[in-house]
Design an enzyme around this catalytic site. Structure first.
Site, PDB file in Angstrom:
ATOM      1  N   HIS A 188     -10.574  -2.686  -1.770  1.00 14.07           N
ATOM      2  CA  HIS A 188     -11.445  -2.317   0.071  1.00 14.07           C
ATOM      3  C   HIS A 188     -12.331  -1.149  -0.803  1.00 14.07           C
ATOM      4  O   HIS A 188     -12.357  -0.341  -1.574  1.00 14.07           O
ATOM      5  CB  HIS A 188     -10.798  -1.647   0.527  1.00 14.07           C
ATOM      6  CG  HIS A 188      -9.684  -2.418   1.447  1.00 14.07           C
ATOM      7  ND1 HIS A 188      -9.764  -3.504   2.859  1.00 14.07           N
ATOM      8  CD2 HIS A 188      -8.508  -2.175   1.493  1.00 14.07           C
ATOM      9  CE1 HIS A 188      -8.657  -3.766   3.132  1.00 14.07           C
ATOM     10  NE2 HIS A 188      -8.117  -3.386   2.317  1.00 14.07           N
TER      11      HIS A 188
ATOM     12  N   TYR B  71       1.092  -1.229  -0.246  1.00 18.28           N
ATOM     13  CA  TYR B  71       0.139   0.204  -0.283  1.00 18.28           C
ATOM     14  C   TYR B  71       0.417   1.419   0.047  1.00 18.28           C
ATOM     15  O   TYR B  71       2.407   1.416   0.759  1.00 18.28           O
ATOM     16  CB  TYR B  71      -0.634   0.442   0.885  1.00 18.28           C
ATOM     17  CG  TYR B  71      -1.716  -0.220   1.285  1.00 18.28           C
ATOM     18  CD1 TYR B  71      -3.110  -0.698   0.639  1.00 18.28           C
ATOM     19  CD2 TYR B  71      -1.742  -2.430   2.091  1.00 18.28           C
ATOM     20  CE1 TYR B  71      -4.140  -1.797   0.266  1.00 18.28           C
ATOM     21  CE2 TYR B  71      -3.074  -3.089   2.110  1.00 18.28           C
ATOM     22  CZ  TYR B  71      -4.357  -2.986   1.689  1.00 18.28           C
ATOM     23  OH  TYR B  71      -5.629  -3.466   1.463  1.00 18.28           O
TER      24      TYR B  71
END
Length: 248
Positions: free
Chosen positions: A171, A117
């Site tokens: 997500h 990330y």
């Protein structure tokens, strides 16, 4: 005024969602409540009405993660593209009665193709991609459809057990017809062998709940010589809702 005429309150099925305390997923031990749940009354008018995103200004590449974080060509001399398998993620946002939810904000975030990330606390040894930011947003259309173009995220290790790995996932946050229907979940990829090995997934009692979080390969929506497509429909509020990620 509320944007949805279907106002009937449907109590959440606690057997469908995972328990707040699931020792196999270690962080639930510290964050699970140690007192009884508070009984909720029917939603108030403020919880049923809005927000209204129909006039929200969107950038030209907000839903295209291949383009929305490229290196500045003025600085590097070239405008690169993210590394990884190019994919389309798409689907419909509907309410518990199958009615489309138009003009609702759909946001997504993910790791890059190496499983890292763009976050200061992500210490995984995979490198950052200078052309990939990992976030996007869009509004659903009149029929509830949404669409993103991105790269397939990589799996990554995490310190739950000695060799725990998160399956590749994206997500998703979607507001739904009103603020009381906001859903935060994640999409896994059909056929990923890491899904049944994940301690987070393993907290779900019902295999059908896992199916609601699984994106399905859709060759009809794939683009020849470009990218594969995965369909991920989102059901907000009610008996058939997609599993909520944030119910710890």
């Amino acid at each position: 005024m509320p944007r949805n005429d279907n106002k009937r309150f449907v109590e959440r099925d606690r057997n469908w969602h995972p328990p707040a305390y699931a020792p196999g997923y270690k962080t639930t031990v510290a964050r699970s409540p140690n007192q009884a749940y508070v009984s909720m009354q029917a939603p108030s008018v403020s919880e049923l009405g809005g927000p209204d995103f129909s006039r929200l200004r969107m950038g030209p590449h907000d839903n295209d993660l291949l383009l929305n974080y490229r290196e500045d060509p003025a600085r590097t001399g070239q405008a690169g593209l993210p590394i990884g398998e190019r994919i389309i993620m798409f689907g419909r946002v509907v309410d518990q009665f199958g009615k489309p939810v138009p003009n609702t904000l759909v946001e997504m975030w993910q790791a890059n193709a190496g499983g890292r990330y763009r976050h200061k606390k992500d210490g995984y040894l995979a490198p950052l991609d200078p052309n990939f930011g990992g976030v996007g947003r869009c509004l659903s259309d009149d029929e509830g459809w949404y669409r993103f173009r991105t790269v397939k995220p990589g799996p990554y290790p995490w310190p739950n057990n000695i060799n725990s790995w998160r399956p590749a996932h994206i997500h998703v946050s979607v507001m739904g017809p009103s603020i009381s229907t906001r859903l935060i979940t994640q999409m896994y990829f059909e056929g990923d062998p890491l899904i049944p090995l994940c301690p987070i997934v393993d907290t779900l009692r019902d295999p059908e709940a896992v199916e609601t979080m699984t994106g399905r390969l859709d060759m009809a929506r794939s683009r020849s010589m470009d990218c594969l497509a995965y369909r991920f429909d989102l059901v907000v509020r009610g008996e058939l809702q997609t599993y909520f990620e944030n119910q710890g």
